[in-house]
Enzyme design. Sequence first.
Site, short mmCIF file in Angstrom:
data_model
loop_
_atom_site.label_atom_id
_atom_site.label_comp_id
_atom_site.label_asym_id
_atom_site.label_seq_id
_atom_site.Cartn_x
_atom_site.Cartn_y
_atom_site.Cartn_z
N GLU A 245 0.80 -1.14 -0.65
CA GLU A 245 0.17 0.36 0.19
C GLU A 245 0.83 1.16 -0.05
OE1 GLU A 245 -3.27 -0.56 -0.65
OE2 GLU A 245 -2.96 -2.68 -0.21
N CYS A 279 -1.80 9.47 2.94
CA CYS A 279 -1.28 8.42 1.44
C CYS A 279 -2.77 9.43 0.64
CB CYS A 279 -1.33 6.83 1.25
SG CYS A 279 -2.88 6.85 2.46
P1 NAD Z 1 8.97 5.31 4.43
O1 NAD Z 1 8.53 4.14 2.85
O2 NAD Z 1 10.00 6.17 4.11
O3 NAD Z 1 9.01 3.32 5.75
C1 NAD Z 1 7.41 2.61 5.47
C2 NAD Z 1 8.10 2.01 6.61
O4 NAD Z 1 9.13 1.52 5.38
C3 NAD Z 1 8.61 2.73 8.03
O5 NAD Z 1 8.69 1.45 8.84
C4 NAD Z 1 10.20 2.85 7.77
O6 NAD Z 1 11.01 2.26 8.63
C5 NAD Z 1 10.40 1.24 6.53
N1 NAD Z 1 11.83 0.81 5.84
C6 NAD Z 1 12.63 2.34 5.34
N2 NAD Z 1 13.34 1.67 4.33
C7 NAD Z 1 13.24 0.34 4.39
C8 NAD Z 1 13.72 -0.78 3.93
N3 NAD Z 1 15.48 0.09 3.40
N4 NAD Z 1 13.30 -1.84 3.79
C9 NAD Z 1 13.08 -2.71 4.96
N5 NAD Z 1 11.56 -1.47 5.20
C10 NAD Z 1 12.24 -0.22 5.75
O7 NAD Z 1 7.07 5.53 4.81
P2 NAD Z 1 6.75 7.00 5.69
O8 NAD Z 1 7.35 8.09 5.38
O9 NAD Z 1 6.91 6.09 6.67
O10 NAD Z 1 5.31 6.64 5.82
C11 NAD Z 1 4.82 7.81 4.12
C12 NAD Z 1 4.09 7.29 2.92
O11 NAD Z 1 3.47 6.23 3.17
C13 NAD Z 1 3.68 7.90 1.95
O12 NAD Z 1 4.49 7.50 0.96
C14 NAD Z 1 2.21 7.81 2.00
O13 NAD Z 1 2.21 8.16 0.97
C15 NAD Z 1 2.58 6.26 2.27
N6 NAD Z 1 1.65 5.45 2.69
C16 NAD Z 1 0.67 4.98 1.77
C17 NAD Z 1 -0.84 4.24 2.60
C18 NAD Z 1 -1.42 3.31 1.74
O14 NAD Z 1 -2.73 3.25 2.21
N7 NAD Z 1 -1.64 3.68 0.51
C19 NAD Z 1 -1.14 4.64 4.08
C20 NAD Z 1 -0.39 5.72 4.86
C21 NAD Z 1 1.12 6.13 3.39
#
Ligand code: NAD
Length: 473
Positions: A245, A279
């Site tokens: 997502e 999001c």
């Molecule tokens: P992010 O991708 O930076 O982080 C998400 C998660 O991934 C965190 O727990 C982070 O620690 C982990 N992560 C980071 N690097 C990683 C790696 N190399 N390997 C594995 N895990 C890793 O996102 P964010 O800043 O926490 O959230 C914001 C983003 O999430 C926005 O782009 C938003 O649109 C999206 N989002 C989407 C939905 C949806 O339902 N489509 C819902 C909420 C947020």
Amino acid sequence: MRRLYINDEWIEPESGQINPTSPVDGSALETVAAGTPAHVDDAVEATVDASDTLREMNVHRRAEAINAAMDAIENRTDEIVSTMTVEVGKTTSEAREEVESAIRSGREYAADAVRLCGEVTRSQYDDRHNFTRREPYGPTGVITPWNYPFEIPTDHLSAALVTGNPVTWNPASAAALTATHIAGAFAETSLPDGAFNFIPGSGGTVGAALSGHPAVRLLAFTGSTEVGQRIAATAAERSAECLLELGGKDPVLVLDDADVSRAADAIVLGSNYNCGQSCSGTERVIATESIYDELVAAVTARTEELTVGDPRDAETDVGPPINDDIRETTERQITAAVEAGARVTTGGSIGDRYIEPTVLADVAPEMQAATEETFGPLTPLISVADREEAVAVANDTRYGLQAAVFTESLQDAHRVIDGLQSGGVVVNGTNNFWEHQLPFGGFKQSGSGGEYKGRWHLESMTQVKAVAIDYGD
Ligand code: NAD
């Protein structure tokens, strides 16, 4: 210090911790232990060991365990709401709404899971009984973002566990303290030892070790498109399933005959709820030229009514963004847009902590404010000639998460629904919308591998086993 939870034990590692600070005032919050790849190995091994027991546990008993976790959360709602408010900057009402929604969904997953059935199919062969079953994938990794730090993890955990998948969960570090409340609730249930494991720690270390672990068969990831794609590439090497997502640049289309006042209310809510950090937030407004000026005036007037400030104050509508990145992105997009000819009609000031909700008029579709995810309280408005151009501009993006259209015409609404490349379309309401009774997921680079919410989420957490019984002589 709040601890890790692995194989039914709370663990305090010798080193490594997360030191959260509040986006509200910069104050230091309680520390949370950070795990290592070795902890991930231990946790995943525990999920391997728990797989058979959890799969064989009667689904009604698993559902009871999820309901018990929801009871524990419900009993601590006030404490959780105040943690979220200081840790991620949500207003008290936004935080409460999120916790209550998570509890409702958890109970719905429990109810739906007991009704999740396969189907009987009619064989082309004589004396053959065909049917399908839905089975868990086994060891599962859950990786979650900070922007809905309660509902998204609780949903993935409830959906995974109630369908029989043992879980290792790595929450976003920026919401690690909030995560400990969820972990406490799931740790207290009657699920078998090793079915639920909790390892805070940086995504680059713990998240990467979890998503790359050879024994993990299912990854449920919510976060940015960039990280999701990296995880999917690693998972593909062992054909592990990914429910992704991801990000969005969600459009709201306002057509000639729209109720402009209603559209303006929905746009201002969609752009500024959770300080724009959703999001499915309103990231672009695409309006036909005959109502464009009226819409800009209405959106500007309503945005000026918003109160920005301490999220604990009852009058506050917009709290602080989580970090400097969001302040910088929002500022950069506003500056670049103004240099290229856009107008700030209200807001535009970015302080050390807060961002004034900002409306940008005369935005061109190629400006960064209209192409890159902002994730801040910014409303860029684009003018187009007609419905066809509105749909074309809305689709001109790599994303496709949640759109909205405002029109009084049933025909136009249907044509826009037909034309939009989007996982969800709301008609005459805010696009920042989800409920348990509708699937939520993205088209294009906003997601893949299934849906979030409802029975669709449970289906995404299970694989189909086909059974054929030959009862001929
Ligand atoms: P992010 O991708 O930076 O982080 C998400 C998660 O991934 C965190 O727990 C982070 O620690 C982990 N992560 C980071 N690097 C990683 C790696 N190399 N390997 C594995 N895990 C890793 O996102 P964010 O800043 O926490 O959230 C914001 C983003 O999430 C926005 O782009 C938003 O649109 C999206 N989002 C989407 C939905 C949806 O339902 N489509 C819902 C909420 C947020």
